[in-house]
Design a protein around this motif. Structure first.
Motif, short mmCIF file in Angstrom:
data_model
loop_
_atom_site.label_atom_id
_atom_site.label_comp_id
_atom_site.label_asym_id
_atom_site.label_seq_id
_atom_site.Cartn_x
_atom_site.Cartn_y
_atom_site.Cartn_z
N MET A 163 57.78 138.68 -26.54
CA MET A 163 57.31 137.30 -26.46
C MET A 163 55.84 137.18 -26.85
O MET A 163 55.45 136.26 -27.56
CB MET A 163 57.53 136.76 -25.05
CG MET A 163 57.10 135.33 -24.90
SD MET A 163 57.98 134.23 -25.99
CE MET A 163 59.14 133.55 -24.86
N ARG A 164 55.03 138.12 -26.42
CA ARG A 164 53.60 138.08 -26.72
C ARG A 164 53.34 138.08 -28.23
O ARG A 164 52.50 137.35 -28.72
CB ARG A 164 52.90 139.26 -26.06
CG ARG A 164 51.44 139.34 -26.42
CD ARG A 164 50.77 140.41 -25.65
NE ARG A 164 50.59 139.93 -24.29
CZ ARG A 164 49.95 140.60 -23.35
NH1 ARG A 164 49.44 141.77 -23.61
NH2 ARG A 164 49.80 140.10 -22.16
N HIS A 165 54.08 138.89 -28.94
CA HIS A 165 53.88 138.98 -30.39
C HIS A 165 54.55 137.82 -31.13
O HIS A 165 54.07 137.40 -32.18
CB HIS A 165 54.42 140.31 -30.92
CG HIS A 165 53.62 141.48 -30.44
ND1 HIS A 165 52.44 141.85 -31.01
CD2 HIS A 165 53.83 142.33 -29.41
CE1 HIS A 165 51.94 142.90 -30.37
NE2 HIS A 165 52.77 143.20 -29.39
N ALA A 166 55.63 137.32 -30.60
CA ALA A 166 56.37 136.25 -31.28
C ALA A 166 55.71 134.90 -31.11
O ALA A 166 55.87 134.01 -31.96
CB ALA A 166 57.80 136.20 -30.76
N THR A 185 42.77 130.67 -28.80
CA THR A 185 43.89 131.07 -27.94
C THR A 185 44.54 132.37 -28.42
O THR A 185 45.03 133.15 -27.62
CB THR A 185 44.94 129.95 -27.88
OG1 THR A 185 44.30 128.75 -27.45
CG2 THR A 185 46.07 130.28 -26.94
N ALA A 186 44.51 132.60 -29.73
CA ALA A 186 45.19 133.76 -30.31
C ALA A 186 44.77 135.09 -29.68
O ALA A 186 45.63 135.90 -29.33
CB ALA A 186 44.99 133.77 -31.82
N ASP A 209 47.33 137.82 -27.97
CA ASP A 209 47.48 139.16 -28.55
C ASP A 209 46.16 139.90 -28.42
O ASP A 209 45.21 139.63 -29.17
CB ASP A 209 47.89 139.03 -30.02
CG ASP A 209 48.33 140.35 -30.61
OD1 ASP A 209 48.13 141.39 -29.94
OD2 ASP A 209 48.87 140.36 -31.72
N PRO A 210 46.05 140.85 -27.50
CA PRO A 210 44.79 141.57 -27.28
C PRO A 210 44.29 142.34 -28.50
O PRO A 210 43.11 142.62 -28.60
CB PRO A 210 45.12 142.54 -26.13
CG PRO A 210 46.35 142.01 -25.50
CD PRO A 210 47.08 141.24 -26.56
N ARG A 211 45.18 142.68 -29.42
CA ARG A 211 44.74 143.40 -30.63
C ARG A 211 43.73 142.58 -31.41
O ARG A 211 42.81 143.13 -32.03
CB ARG A 211 45.94 143.72 -31.53
CG ARG A 211 46.94 144.66 -30.91
CD ARG A 211 48.13 144.83 -31.80
NE ARG A 211 48.75 143.53 -32.05
CZ ARG A 211 49.74 143.33 -32.91
NH1 ARG A 211 50.22 144.33 -33.61
NH2 ARG A 211 50.26 142.13 -33.07
N LEU A 212 43.87 141.26 -31.41
CA LEU A 212 42.93 140.40 -32.13
C LEU A 212 41.55 140.44 -31.49
O LEU A 212 40.54 140.31 -32.17
CB LEU A 212 43.46 138.98 -32.17
CG LEU A 212 44.76 138.80 -32.95
CD1 LEU A 212 45.24 137.36 -32.84
CD2 LEU A 212 44.58 139.17 -34.40
N ARG A 271 38.19 141.41 -33.50
CA ARG A 271 37.02 140.52 -33.46
C ARG A 271 35.79 141.25 -32.95
O ARG A 271 34.70 141.10 -33.48
CB ARG A 271 37.33 139.30 -32.59
CG ARG A 271 36.49 138.10 -32.91
CD ARG A 271 36.92 136.91 -32.11
NE ARG A 271 37.90 136.15 -32.87
CZ ARG A 271 38.47 135.06 -32.44
NH1 ARG A 271 38.19 134.60 -31.25
NH2 ARG A 271 39.34 134.42 -33.18
N GLU A 272 35.96 142.07 -31.91
CA GLU A 272 34.82 142.82 -31.37
C GLU A 272 34.33 143.86 -32.35
O GLU A 272 33.13 144.11 -32.45
CB GLU A 272 35.22 143.49 -30.04
CG GLU A 272 35.42 142.51 -28.91
CD GLU A 272 36.12 143.12 -27.71
OE1 GLU A 272 36.47 144.33 -27.76
OE2 GLU A 272 36.33 142.40 -26.72
#
Length: 193
Positions: A106-109, A177-178, A182-185, A189-190
């Motif tokens: 769900m998190r990725h979708a 919100t993205a 999704d923590p990968r984003l 970004r960091e």
């Protein structure tokens, strides 16, 4: 929670309903809603602005096509993500389908759905013009049409500017919100800062 599949009666029925919502123009949906809920059942007022209850049918008429598009995107994403390597690995580690669904799939979708929901906000102005006519409601769509007919450039500019600002705010909110979804984003970004 069972995996999302393409076979069986339920997914086919849901797919048909999604396509029906997407293909039906908002003004036609508004006419059907008026016929059933205003003239037939008399649950909602048919015309004008008589408080919050008069917003229910126009809101549904505008929301159904967008809901159909977002449901299609979400379902397709769920289908592709549930077959991905990380979902298969999570299942291999012994996680239940419910846990894989809520913590991984769900998190990725949901990410493309969030992005598209901001983008579809721009389509509301076009649909709102006709829906406002069907429900005899005053609104920005009607103001824009009247301003174009009357060659009232300042009003047209104001409505277009308001629409653009709302569109930019919605897309900025989706972009902010993205990383929460999704923590990968967040890590990307960091790393770029």
């Amino acid at each position: 929670m069972a995996t999302v599949g393409r076979t069986g009666a339920s997914p086919r029925l849901l797919g048909f309903v999604e396509v029906l919502f997407v293909a039906t123009p908002p003004f036609w949906t508004g006419i059907i809603l008026l016929s059933i809920f205003s003239f037939g059942l008399q649950w909602f007022p048919a015309f004008g602005s008589t408080g919050p209850v008069s917003l229910v049918l126009p809101t549904i008429a505008l929301a159904l096509p967008i809901a159909g598009v977002l449901a299609q995107i979400m379902r397709n994403q769920l289908l592709s993500v549930e077959r991905s390597a990380f979902a298969l690995t999570a299942r291999a580690r012994g996680l239940t389908e419910r846990s894989v669904f809520w913590h991984h799939t769900m998190r990725h979708a949901v990410l493309p759905t969030v992005t598209m929901s901001a983008w579809t906000l721009g389509t509301l102005i076009g649909g709102a013009v006709l829906v406002e006519q069907v429900f005899s409601r005053p609104g920005l769509g009607r103001v824009l049409v009247d301003a174009v007919k009357g060659h009232d450039t300042p009003v047209v500019t104001a409505v277009v500017t308001i629409s653009a600002v709302v569109f930019v705010i919605a897309n900025t909110a989706a972009d902010l919100t993205a990383p929460l979804v999704d923590p990968r984003l967040r890590r990307v970004r960091e790393a770029s800062v």
